[in-house]
Design an enzyme around this catalytic site. Structure first.
Site, PDB file in Angstrom:
ATOM      1  N   THR A  13       0.823  -1.221   0.000  1.00 42.09           N
ATOM      2  CA  THR A  13       0.000   0.000   0.000  1.00 42.09           C
ATOM      3  C   THR A  13       0.846   1.255   0.000  1.00 42.09           C
ATOM      4  O   THR A  13       0.470   2.277  -0.564  1.00 42.09           O
ATOM      5  CB  THR A  13      -0.955  -0.015   1.211  1.00 42.09           C
ATOM      6  N   SER A  57       1.422  -7.344  -1.016  1.00 39.68           N
ATOM      7  CA  SER A  57       2.088  -8.413  -0.269  1.00 39.68           C
ATOM      8  C   SER A  57       1.301  -9.722  -0.191  1.00 39.68           C
ATOM      9  O   SER A  57       1.902 -10.770   0.063  1.00 39.68           O
ATOM     10  CB  SER A  57       2.500  -7.932   1.118  1.00 39.68           C
ATOM     11  N   THR A  90       1.765  -4.580   4.214  1.00 44.86           N
ATOM     12  CA  THR A  90       1.641  -4.977   5.623  1.00 44.86           C
ATOM     13  C   THR A  90       1.017  -6.359   5.796  1.00 44.86           C
ATOM     14  O   THR A  90       1.257  -7.024   6.796  1.00 44.86           O
ATOM     15  CB  THR A  90       0.746  -3.968   6.380  1.00 44.86           C
ATOM     16  N   ASP A  91       0.217  -6.820   4.820  1.00 45.32           N
ATOM     17  CA  ASP A  91      -0.544  -8.056   5.012  1.00 45.32           C
ATOM     18  C   ASP A  91       0.337  -9.265   5.351  1.00 45.32           C
ATOM     19  O   ASP A  91      -0.012 -10.063   6.214  1.00 45.32           O
ATOM     20  CB  ASP A  91      -1.372  -8.388   3.752  1.00 45.32           C
TER      21      ASP A  91
HETATM   22  N1  LIG Z   1      -1.174  -1.804   4.022  1.00 51.28           N
HETATM   23  C1  LIG Z   1      -0.823  -2.691   3.113  1.00 51.28           C
HETATM   24  O1  LIG Z   1       0.274  -2.694   2.591  1.00 51.28           O
HETATM   25  C2  LIG Z   1      -1.861  -3.735   2.749  1.00 51.28           C
HETATM   26  C3  LIG Z   1      -1.734  -4.251   1.338  1.00 51.28           C
HETATM   27  N2  LIG Z   1      -2.933  -5.047   1.025  1.00 51.28           N
HETATM   28  C4  LIG Z   1      -0.507  -5.138   1.148  1.00 51.28           C
HETATM   29  O2  LIG Z   1      -0.167  -5.908   2.010  1.00 51.28           O
HETATM   30  O3  LIG Z   1       0.089  -5.068   0.095  1.00 51.28           O
END
Ligand SMILES: NC(=O)C[C@H](N)C(=O)O
Length: 326
Positions: A13, A57, A90-91
């Protein structure tokens, strides 16, 4: 020699924007553009950017982590590199962080960072997270701490950190232990040292290792599917001390009888799996059957460790030794 920090961009993200035509958030920002959005980096020190990937991710795989670890080790072998920052979604960040913590051979700082708000949102958290991660990567006290996760001005250990909230920028936390330290306006502060690093150097990555999360009333269907498939390893996320429903036990036995290692973790966010209970499905009889106890680490992290350990040995006793650490 003036050393630099290399920022390895993988996506997430932090590197996304909302696309009104497609009606959703999509990868859109390069690593170089991420750095351009953080002018104060100029006062921190020289940085270099490696455009490793630009993927969400959930698209990251253990094979990609394996490739990333080699890129990072090559970078850290350079005399002019003080440390590495990895921007990531973050995932699955906690899984990549733990994979790198176990496989990157250098003790120079590796700081992972991310964002919960995309680059086009009001008050994006990415730029400040990158600034804090680069400051930490330059910090001498970060050497030997293992892979760190730097977000929301906090510094967490790869082994302890987990994503706790689907949307809040304060999503990363280390339950019961708290952060190792934090990044203040004027300096990086470590309040405690991370646990002694465990390093695994497999000849290959054995990635057909599966995680089964148990719930009340679960039976052994998933185990029998994995036994039929000939999986290389199974990680079980049990209850409390690691206890499982009695209907699961025959499936665990079938896996063990076929020589498939079974590693037991707990779905609690803290504490160790331990052979306290003797009743059917309790950890005492499971351990006697040959199930490996995974200590405190979570199911996803135990799966990462088992993949790597299987690249070194298939011996059950030797595999158990990789999990017998604090
Ligand atoms: N905040 C994030 O990065 C979530 C995103 N869906 C990822 O993991 O790529």
């Amino acid at each position: 020699m003036t050393k630099k920090v290399v920022i390895v961009a993988t996506g997430g993200t932090i590197a996304m924007r909302y696309d009104p035509v497609r009606g959703g958030v999509f990868p859109a920002v390069t690593g170089a553009e991420l750095v351009e959005a953080v002018p104060p980096l100029a006062q921190v020190g020289p940085v270099e950017v490696v455009e490793f990937a630009n993927i969400p991710s959930p698209h990251i795989t253990p094979q990609i982590m394996w490739r990333l670890a080699k890129v990072i080790d090559d970078l850290l072998a350079r005399d002019d590199v003080a440390g590495v920052v990895v921007t990531h979604g973050t995932d699955t960040l906690e899984e990549t962080a733990y994979f790198l913590d176990l496989t990157v051979q250098s003790d120079k700082p590796v700081c992972m960072t991310a964002a919960m708000r995309n680059a086009a949102e009001i008050s994006p958290d990415g730029p400040k997270n990158i600034l804090c991660a680069v400051k930490t990567a330059f910090c001498p006290e970060a050497v030997g701490q293992g892979v760190l996760v730097v977000a929301n001005e906090e510094i967490h250990a790869a082994r302890e950190v987990t994503k706790t909230h689907a949307a809040n920028p304060k999503t990363f936390a280390s339950p019961f232990w708290g952060p190792l330290g934090y990044v203040d306006e004027d300096k990086v502060i470590f309040r405690r040292h991370s646990l002694k690093r465990q390093k695994i150097q497999p000849a290959e990555l054995v990635d057909d290792v599966y995680l089964i999360k148990l719930v009340a009333g679960a039976d052994d269907l998933f185990f029998r599917c994995l036994v039929d498939k000939g999986a290389s390893g199974i990680v079980v996320e049990g209850f409390g001390r690691g206890n499982v429903p009695p209907a699961v036990v025959p499936g665990i036995k079938a896996a063990l009888d076929k020589g498939i290692p079974v590693v037991l973790t707990t779905r609690t966010v803290g504490g160790r799996v331990l052979d306290v209970y003797g009743y059917e499905g309790g950890v005492k009889p499971l351990k006697a059957m040959g199930v490996i106890l995974a200590g405190e680490i979570s199911g996803p992290k135990a799966r990462i460790k088992l993949m790597l350990a299987l690249g070194v040995t298939r011996d059950r006793q030797a595999l158990a030794g990789y999990f017998d650490v604090p």
